[in-house]
Design a protein around this motif. Sequence first.
Motif, PDB file in Angstrom:
ATOM      1  N   GLU A  48       0.804  -1.310   0.036  1.00 48.08           N
ATOM      2  CA  GLU A  48      -0.017   0.050  -0.016  1.00 48.08           C
ATOM      3  C   GLU A  48       0.896   1.201   0.130  1.00 48.08           C
ATOM      4  N   VAL A  49       2.297   1.016   0.112  1.00 44.96           N
ATOM      5  CA  VAL A  49       2.984   2.406   0.544  1.00 44.96           C
ATOM      6  C   VAL A  49       2.811   3.269  -1.055  1.00 44.96           C
ATOM      7  N   ALA A  50       2.995   2.673  -2.102  1.00 47.25           N
ATOM      8  CA  ALA A  50       2.659   3.637  -3.345  1.00 47.25           C
ATOM      9  C   ALA A  50       1.410   4.358  -3.351  1.00 47.25           C
ATOM     10  N   ASP A  51       0.286   3.402  -3.069  1.00 41.37           N
ATOM     11  CA  ASP A  51      -0.909   4.121  -3.035  1.00 41.37           C
ATOM     12  C   ASP A  51      -1.227   5.553  -2.192  1.00 41.37           C
ATOM     13  N   MET A  52      -0.362   5.201  -0.940  1.00 41.35           N
ATOM     14  CA  MET A  52      -0.520   6.511   0.193  1.00 41.35           C
ATOM     15  C   MET A  52       0.369   7.323  -0.250  1.00 41.35           C
ATOM     16  N   ALA A  53       1.732   7.100  -0.765  1.00 37.37           N
ATOM     17  CA  ALA A  53       2.533   8.236  -1.226  1.00 37.37           C
ATOM     18  C   ALA A  53       2.141   9.100  -2.277  1.00 37.37           C
ATOM     19  N   LYS A  54       1.519   8.490  -3.132  1.00 41.17           N
ATOM     20  CA  LYS A  54       0.975   9.431  -4.301  1.00 41.17           C
ATOM     21  C   LYS A  54      -0.209  10.468  -3.964  1.00 41.17           C
TER      22      LYS A  54
ATOM     23  N   GLY B 277       5.315  13.849  -8.137  1.00 39.27           N
ATOM     24  CA  GLY B 277       5.621  14.919  -7.660  1.00 39.27           C
ATOM     25  C   GLY B 277       5.587  15.291  -6.196  1.00 39.27           C
ATOM     26  N   VAL B 278       5.495  14.379  -5.375  1.00 45.99           N
ATOM     27  CA  VAL B 278       5.285  14.602  -4.013  1.00 45.99           C
ATOM     28  C   VAL B 278       6.576  14.650  -3.376  1.00 45.99           C
ATOM     29  N   PRO B 279       7.076  15.817  -2.531  1.00 45.75           N
ATOM     30  CA  PRO B 279       8.391  15.760  -1.906  1.00 45.75           C
ATOM     31  C   PRO B 279       8.567  14.776  -1.192  1.00 45.75           C
ATOM     32  N   VAL B 280       9.925  14.185  -1.327  1.00 43.54           N
ATOM     33  CA  VAL B 280      10.244  13.386  -0.221  1.00 43.54           C
ATOM     34  C   VAL B 280      11.577  13.741   0.656  1.00 43.54           C
TER      35      VAL B 280
ATOM     36  N   ALA C 202       4.913  20.355   1.897  1.00 44.95           N
ATOM     37  CA  ALA C 202       3.762  20.068   1.322  1.00 44.95           C
ATOM     38  C   ALA C 202       2.922  21.123   0.999  1.00 44.95           C
ATOM     39  N   VAL C 203       3.321  22.492   1.601  1.00 38.22           N
ATOM     40  CA  VAL C 203       2.689  23.653   1.028  1.00 38.22           C
ATOM     41  C   VAL C 203       3.400  24.732   0.502  1.00 38.22           C
TER      42      VAL C 203
END
Lengths: 276, 276, 276
Positions: free
Chosen positions: A50-56, A87-90, A208-209
């Motif tokens: 599930e980590v990919a689903d949550m991360a995106k 495009g989610v910052p890591v 995130a913002v």
Amino acid sequence: MRKETGELLERLRSERPLVHNITNTVVTNFTANGLLALGASPVMAYAREEVADMAKVAGALVLNIGTLTAELVEACIIAGKAANEAGVPVLLDPVGAGATPYRTESSLRILREVKVAIVRGNAAEIAHLTGEIREIKGVDAGDGGGEAPVELAVRAAAKLGTVVAVTGREDVITDGTKGFVVAGGDELLARVTGAGCLLTSVMGAFAAVERDPLRAGAAALTLYGAAAEAAAVQAGGRGPGSFQIAFLDALAGLSANSAGADAVRPLELAAGGGAR
Amino acid sequence: MRKETGELLERLRSERPLVHNITNTVVTNFTANGLLALGASPVMAYAREEVADMAKVAGALVLNIGTLTAELVEACIIAGKAANEAGVPVLLDPVGAGATPYRTESSLRILREVKVAIVRGNAAEIAHLTGEIREIKGVDAGDGGGEAPVELAVRAAAKLGTVVAVTGREDVITDGTKGFVVAGGDELLARVTGAGCLLTSVMGAFAAVERDPLRAGAAALTLYGAAAEAAAVQAGGRGPGSFQIAFLDALAGLSANSAGADAVRPLELAAGGGAR
Amino acid sequence: MRKETGELLERLRSERPLVHNITNTVVTNFTANGLLALGASPVMAYAREEVADMAKVAGALVLNIGTLTAELVEACIIAGKAANEAGVPVLLDPVGAGATPYRTESSLRILREVKVAIVRGNAAEIAHLTGEIREIKGVDAGDGGGEAPVELAVRAAAKLGTVVAVTGREDVITDGTKGFVVAGGDELLARVTGAGCLLTSVMGAFAAVERDPLRAGAAALTLYGAAAEAAAVQAGGRGPGSFQIAFLDALAGLSANSAGADAVRPLELAAGGGAR
């Protein structure tokens, strides 16, 4: 910068970004409560299923290797790649890098396979990531030697190709050519387990913002320090237990005016990359 | 003994020993914060890839089976053997031994494969390790029956070939021929999850600075009880939440004079091994 | 109902039921401390080698998928089947169902393979279990849309064949034909991670001493709300950290008279299953 920090805090509280944490078992509860207190929306999800689903769908992904296992490193990489695509910052917290080879190697593997926006650690952890040898004791290193952390952060940012934050008595955040130095905080933070881990997650909430990692990181560092100072006043010398609770209260109580006017100063770098 | 306890506390705070915990998911945060408050340096590391590296540089290794899995038991044994080779003292907390066969067997397996310096548990847990049947409910046993725990501890130490601490209303620590009985504490400790687990880790912190396990253990038991008493005063009857926070404050506030003059008394054993 | 709630609380404190939790890493400590404060006896056990042994001697089994993995889902099913055979009530907290397909599917798989006495979630989680699409953000959903939760709970209970509790600003618990609506609580609960998870475990503690899940659940909801209100008064606006501690104190301080006279009202359902 102070006005901007206040605006970012308001934006965070208005948007309540989802911060996906893959973190260690020591700090999960404190991290979640800290993010909730600040106004963000924490989620912990670790399974490769599930980590990919949550991360995106997250606003930021925070990877923390404090109690890493082979499965967790795998999950970090799956989630990190999904975040990169979306495009989610890591962010990466290399807890205890240098304390064992496995931690150093796992941190470097994540940095190779995932595009990381910000790495945050203490001086010893960051030094180990760049191959410099510093003394470290467990995951609880001191300031990593007498050198001011600016040069270390600049070298690490250049070598790792990412924004680097080195936190300690004074914090530095830099992309290798510009950045900020942030004063503030309280030494009782070092007596609360997970204070560094939560800080990385708070930086994630700001990332995130605000897409500029330097401005996001500087806002997080500034407000975190201000919350620590407020908590120290509130706890009134009772000890680290009371301080920990007061710190959660203080994160919730932060306002646009919490950051001191002179907490942040731009990092001035000489032409050759040296700090001056 | 009181003076010695104070000196050990000062040594601990000066050396800040690294205490490597392989512990359960319920108590990790409280254990880390308790050790930090006391003045030690906690680390949690569980992966088979790194536990040996971490254990051999630690001052003590604390094994706790509170939420054991096959992987965790494996990690305990790898870490324990590395600690044995490096001369690092190993402590075992057999949480819930007797509650399920798997817990009893895993505890006994660790005891067979690793040389353990101190085992600490409540009376029911220790009784199950020696094959004596006591009533137990989950991991939260009472005093294991009407018998004073001295005989139980002496029998267990002889049978397991290690120092055994049985804690409860009164604590006993013995190697089977000599030892100490320690009074003090507060019944609210039983309302804070992980109070026993943290105690074992605190014994580990003292074992890191004092090689005689009886003296290290007695100092830990004495100061832990003193902290609980101070916390009960500070929390003022508000309840177990406030007590838990006050207890962390109290661990940080311990001083060389915290231990009451009459908290510890030597254990007097009759010739045949029976207590009198 | 108020008198009955008080009697159930006294029975719980007298029997101290063992509540076996298979729960997530974020909330384990808070769950254990909350159950201890209330007067129950918590145990966490996750290994497939022991979950059946633990579940069958417990008073209730609480399954929580907040940080699920393949191993944990397997453990939930093994434990759940053992509990079913032994007549031990099983509760399910489908944390974040809908946030990822894996969470929804795992929850439904547990519901297919284990006979669950009570499912408790927020409106979005429960809606996702019934196949209705609601907006969800991470594991931290709001009220799942504008609809009052009574109809949702009734539909879910009918579809899942179990008692369903939907908690939020007002709580509903129903078996699809009768039930209760419970008022009370404090909005600061939403700022404490694991407040919902602990509530499910508290419902488990009451289910261990009262076999009617509607009455057990209503008592739990009522007293939980009363504790939150008491904690809000005690914390006095200091913030979510202080509230969390005051809430643990308040759980310990609950008495037979804590529940307000008008906190619970019977759920009146029209003939066709619609609420009126």
